[in-house]
Design an enzyme around this catalytic site. Structure first.
Site, PDB file in Angstrom:
ATOM      1  N   HIS A  17      -8.939   6.705   4.135  1.00  0.00           N
ATOM      2  CA  HIS A  17     -10.211   6.290   3.541  1.00  0.00           C
ATOM      3  C   HIS A  17     -11.030   7.516   3.136  1.00  0.00           C
ATOM      4  O   HIS A  17     -11.585   7.574   2.038  1.00  0.00           O
ATOM      5  CB  HIS A  17     -11.056   5.486   4.553  1.00  0.00           C
ATOM      6  CG  HIS A  17     -10.480   4.165   4.973  1.00  0.00           C
ATOM      7  ND1 HIS A  17     -10.418   3.770   6.281  1.00  0.00           N
ATOM      8  CD2 HIS A  17      -9.966   3.141   4.241  1.00  0.00           C
ATOM      9  CE1 HIS A  17      -9.899   2.542   6.348  1.00  0.00           C
ATOM     10  NE2 HIS A  17      -9.599   2.148   5.137  1.00  0.00           N
ATOM     11  N   LYS A  41     -12.790 -12.141   9.854  1.00  0.00           N
ATOM     12  CA  LYS A  41     -12.190 -11.127  10.732  1.00  0.00           C
ATOM     13  C   LYS A  41     -13.027 -11.023  11.997  1.00  0.00           C
ATOM     14  O   LYS A  41     -13.977 -10.260  12.082  1.00  0.00           O
ATOM     15  CB  LYS A  41     -12.147  -9.767  10.019  1.00  0.00           C
ATOM     16  CG  LYS A  41     -11.023  -9.645   9.012  1.00  0.00           C
ATOM     17  CD  LYS A  41     -10.795  -8.205   8.588  1.00  0.00           C
ATOM     18  CE  LYS A  41      -9.704  -8.101   7.541  1.00  0.00           C
ATOM     19  NZ  LYS A  41      -9.570  -6.747   6.983  1.00  0.00           N
ATOM     20  N   ARG A  91      -1.875   2.356  -1.807  1.00  0.00           N
ATOM     21  CA  ARG A  91      -0.807   3.032  -1.078  1.00  0.00           C
ATOM     22  C   ARG A  91       0.518   2.666  -1.745  1.00  0.00           C
ATOM     23  O   ARG A  91       0.759   3.059  -2.859  1.00  0.00           O
ATOM     24  CB  ARG A  91      -0.835   2.628   0.408  1.00  0.00           C
ATOM     25  CG  ARG A  91      -1.931   3.333   1.172  1.00  0.00           C
ATOM     26  CD  ARG A  91      -2.279   2.640   2.455  1.00  0.00           C
ATOM     27  NE  ARG A  91      -2.889   1.342   2.167  1.00  0.00           N
ATOM     28  CZ  ARG A  91      -3.471   0.563   3.067  1.00  0.00           C
ATOM     29  NH1 ARG A  91      -3.477   0.933   4.323  1.00  0.00           N
ATOM     30  NH2 ARG A  91      -4.031  -0.570   2.727  1.00  0.00           N
ATOM     31  N   SER A 129      -5.877   1.209   9.036  1.00  0.00           N
ATOM     32  CA  SER A 129      -6.681   1.030  10.248  1.00  0.00           C
ATOM     33  C   SER A 129      -5.874   0.289  11.318  1.00  0.00           C
ATOM     34  O   SER A 129      -5.977   0.607  12.500  1.00  0.00           O
ATOM     35  CB  SER A 129      -7.944   0.232   9.926  1.00  0.00           C
ATOM     36  OG  SER A 129      -8.745   0.930   9.016  1.00  0.00           O
TER      37      SER A 129
HETATM   38  P1  ADP Z   1      -9.499  -4.065   3.488  1.00  0.00           P
HETATM   39  O1  ADP Z   1      -9.794  -4.773   4.770  1.00  0.00           O
HETATM   40  O2  ADP Z   1     -10.276  -4.502   2.299  1.00  0.00           O
HETATM   41  O3  ADP Z   1      -8.027  -3.852   3.205  1.00  0.00           O
HETATM   42  P2  ADP Z   1      -9.540  -1.374   4.382  1.00  0.00           P
HETATM   43  O4  ADP Z   1     -10.646  -0.818   5.214  1.00  0.00           O
HETATM   44  O5  ADP Z   1      -8.230  -1.528   5.034  1.00  0.00           O
HETATM   45  O6  ADP Z   1     -10.103  -2.667   3.745  1.00  0.00           O
HETATM   46  O7  ADP Z   1      -9.330  -0.480   3.092  1.00  0.00           O
HETATM   47  C1  ADP Z   1     -10.295  -0.274   2.101  1.00  0.00           C
HETATM   48  C2  ADP Z   1      -9.654   0.329   0.882  1.00  0.00           C
HETATM   49  O8  ADP Z   1      -9.042   1.559   1.236  1.00  0.00           O
HETATM   50  C3  ADP Z   1      -8.539  -0.504   0.246  1.00  0.00           C
HETATM   51  O9  ADP Z   1      -8.615  -0.327  -1.156  1.00  0.00           O
HETATM   52  C4  ADP Z   1      -7.284   0.113   0.781  1.00  0.00           C
HETATM   53  O10 ADP Z   1      -6.198  -0.065  -0.104  1.00  0.00           O
HETATM   54  C5  ADP Z   1      -7.696   1.566   0.834  1.00  0.00           C
HETATM   55  N1  ADP Z   1      -6.918   2.334   1.816  1.00  0.00           N
HETATM   56  C6  ADP Z   1      -6.723   2.052   3.115  1.00  0.00           C
HETATM   57  N2  ADP Z   1      -5.926   2.979   3.707  1.00  0.00           N
HETATM   58  C7  ADP Z   1      -5.604   3.873   2.720  1.00  0.00           C
HETATM   59  C8  ADP Z   1      -4.784   5.045   2.668  1.00  0.00           C
HETATM   60  N3  ADP Z   1      -4.109   5.475   3.734  1.00  0.00           N
HETATM   61  N4  ADP Z   1      -4.696   5.697   1.487  1.00  0.00           N
HETATM   62  C9  ADP Z   1      -5.344   5.233   0.402  1.00  0.00           C
HETATM   63  N5  ADP Z   1      -6.114   4.139   0.364  1.00  0.00           N
HETATM   64  C10 ADP Z   1      -6.250   3.454   1.511  1.00  0.00           C
END
Ligand code: ADP
Length: 160
Positions: A17, A41, A91, A129
């Site tokens: 992130h 969630k 990703r 996460s």
């Molecule tokens: P959500 O619950 O909407 O998936 P996240 O907190 O998991 O939210 O992720 C928010 C954004 O960050 C999403 O666009 C996700 O694809 C991106 N993201 C999460 N992890 C990574 C990573 N390792 N590299 C690039 N983008 C990421």
């Protein structure tokens, strides 16, 4: 002035992130990291207030980055704060279908808001996460997956 929103759960914020936040902040005048208060969630590790605190902690040095939380539709929040762009991280291909669908739905709801995708850095390809939580829950090493300040906070949470 180009304002963008980077929405997500950030439970917890990872280095993946932070990488997206840092790179996006260089492209726009103002980047708002938006934490979605998602009623579906219920099993989050951190409260929304804690996540706001974490994001402020790790983005403190990025002057054009703000942190906020929102409920309801992303496009409504984007309109409210006058953000014209939604930033999402990509990703693997597995992210693509969902993200593409969401981008199209958001555009059908609000024609003036565009989604920009930023590809992950190769080091964070498999980072999420959920992975961080699973590893931390079983006492594994999460160094390098989350910023150092967050590493301590996550480990502390599981120690309790
Ligand atoms: P959500 O619950 O909407 O998936 P996240 O907190 O998991 O939210 O992720 C928010 C954004 O960050 C999403 O666009 C996700 O694809 C991106 N993201 C999460 N992890 C990574 C990573 N390792 N590299 C690039 N983008 C990421």
């Amino acid at each position: 002035m180009l304002k963008a929103i980077y929405p997500g759960s950030f439970d917890p914020v990872t280095n993946g992130h932070l990488d997206i936040i840092t790179r996006a902040s260089k492209l726009v005048d103002c980047l708002v990291v938006g934490i979605l208060e998602n009623p579906n969630k219920k099993n989050s590790l951190f409260t929304v207030d804690e996540r706001i605190e974490h994001l402020k902690l790790v983005t403190g040095e990025l002057e054009n980055v703000e942190v906020a939380s929102f409920k309801g539709l992303l496009v409504d929040f984007a309109e409210k704060i006058d953000a014209k762009v939604v930033i999402r991280g990509l990703r693997a291909v597995t992210d693509f279908e969902n993200e593409f669908q969401m981008a199209l739905i958001n555009r059908s709801l609000h024609n003036d808001i565009e989604t920009f995708f930023i590809s992950t850095s190769v080091n964070y390809l498999y980072l999420s996460s959920s992975t961080v939580k699973e590893v931390a829950m079983f006492g594994g090493n999460i160094k390098g997956m989350v910023p150092p300040e967050i590493e301590k906070i996550v480990l502390e949470k599981y120690r309790k």
